[in-house]
Design an enzyme around this catalytic site. Sequence first.
Site, PDB file in Angstrom:
ATOM      1  N   LYS A  56      -7.204  22.420  15.119  1.00 21.81           N
ATOM      2  CA  LYS A  56      -6.286  23.489  14.695  1.00 21.81           C
ATOM      3  C   LYS A  56      -5.448  23.031  13.506  1.00 21.81           C
ATOM      4  CE  LYS A  56      -6.298  25.542  19.281  1.00 21.81           C
ATOM      5  NZ  LYS A  56      -5.687  25.707  20.590  1.00 21.81           N
ATOM      6  N   GLN A 100      -0.401  24.002  23.512  1.00 24.10           N
ATOM      7  CA  GLN A 100      -1.755  23.778  24.011  1.00 24.10           C
ATOM      8  C   GLN A 100      -1.748  23.701  25.541  1.00 24.10           C
ATOM      9  OE1 GLN A 100      -4.456  23.814  22.062  1.00 24.10           O
ATOM     10  NE2 GLN A 100      -5.879  23.420  23.725  1.00 24.10           N
ATOM     11  N   ASP A 123      -1.191  32.961  19.855  1.00 24.06           N
ATOM     12  CA  ASP A 123      -2.230  32.824  20.884  1.00 24.06           C
ATOM     13  C   ASP A 123      -2.433  34.145  21.642  1.00 24.06           C
ATOM     14  OD1 ASP A 123      -3.709  30.497  21.274  1.00 24.06           O
ATOM     15  OD2 ASP A 123      -2.034  29.421  22.199  1.00 24.06           O
TER      16      ASP A 123
HETATM   17  N1  GUN Z   1      -6.420  25.619  25.851  1.00 21.66           N
HETATM   18  C1  GUN Z   1      -7.710  25.996  25.770  1.00 21.66           C
HETATM   19  N2  GUN Z   1      -7.846  26.995  24.875  1.00 21.66           N
HETATM   20  C2  GUN Z   1      -6.610  27.250  24.397  1.00 21.66           C
HETATM   21  C3  GUN Z   1      -6.109  28.172  23.435  1.00 21.66           C
HETATM   22  O1  GUN Z   1      -6.817  28.979  22.844  1.00 21.66           O
HETATM   23  N3  GUN Z   1      -4.777  28.116  23.213  1.00 21.66           N
HETATM   24  C4  GUN Z   1      -3.970  27.248  23.860  1.00 21.66           C
HETATM   25  N4  GUN Z   1      -2.662  27.289  23.588  1.00 21.66           N
HETATM   26  N5  GUN Z   1      -4.396  26.392  24.752  1.00 21.66           N
HETATM   27  C5  GUN Z   1      -5.712  26.399  25.016  1.00 21.66           C
END
Ligand code: GUN
Length: 289
Positions: A56, A100, A123
């Site tokens: 990311k 996350q 998100d």
């Molecule tokens: N953990 C697994 N996929 C994601 C996601 O798309 N966003 C976040 N914040 N955590 C995750």
Amino acid sequence: METQLASRIDGKAIAADLRASLKDRVDALPGNARRPGLAVVQVGADPASSVYVRNKRQACETIGYASFGHELPADTSQADLLALVHQLNADPAVDGILVQLPLPTQIDPDAVIGAIDPEKDVDGFHPFNLGRLVLGQPTFASCTPAGVMVLLERSGVSLKGKHAVVVGRSAIVGKPMAALLLNAHATVTICHSRTPDLGAITRQADVLIAAVGRTGIITGDMIKPGAVVIDVGMNRDDAGKLCGDVEFASAQVVAGQITPVPGGVGPMTIAMLMANTWDSYQKRCAAAP
Ligand code: GUN
């Protein structure tokens, strides 16, 4: 007669295209303009999370966003994490906040997600934004299902009046996926791991979305001939190889279009996160130029 194989939906190429168009937009900003900013928070050092977080942040760098990384120790208290979220909510350089998941057990993820300013919830996990999505109002949609919608659109799949079957009911994929498909005028059925005779329902699907997290739960005999099959599964086999929820070999001889794993839905998630961050940036710039 040779068997006709389903055409593959190339998520890698579609995601790259989307990211390139976002980079063009950043490059076209005036030199003195603020860049879009994404804060990425990780608590602990779960190896899979570390890979996602690195990807990311790398995507931000490539596109030209500011990325603000916060790596907190695994024993961080909920109060300290909430204090960081409040600080990021108030920071004008931050357009998007991503915490996350999963979080260590001493932290309630709902409390943390609920503390994120819904206007910065790129998100799309905040209950306010999921509520708006269900109501058909403009909002940040969860990145993976939003990415599926882009794949369908770019592959020329019309949804109006089609029967879409979503297998999986998670808050991050299944539920927002069903809402997005419904908003696009599909007739939507949601099934899950405890649905009896899953195949009887999946065989009715013009568009089948597999998002259960079980390797090979969808086999070719559960697919309607010519259907569009989207595999959201990201499972690891015993050898550590990435595999989806769909048994690709038997599915591709029945389906009309299909996403591979890897290279299907996966690359779309980060691309959509970047798109949501751009949308937040634009909205916030328009509100406070
Ligand atoms: N953990 C697994 N996929 C994601 C996601 O798309 N966003 C976040 N914040 N955590 C995750």
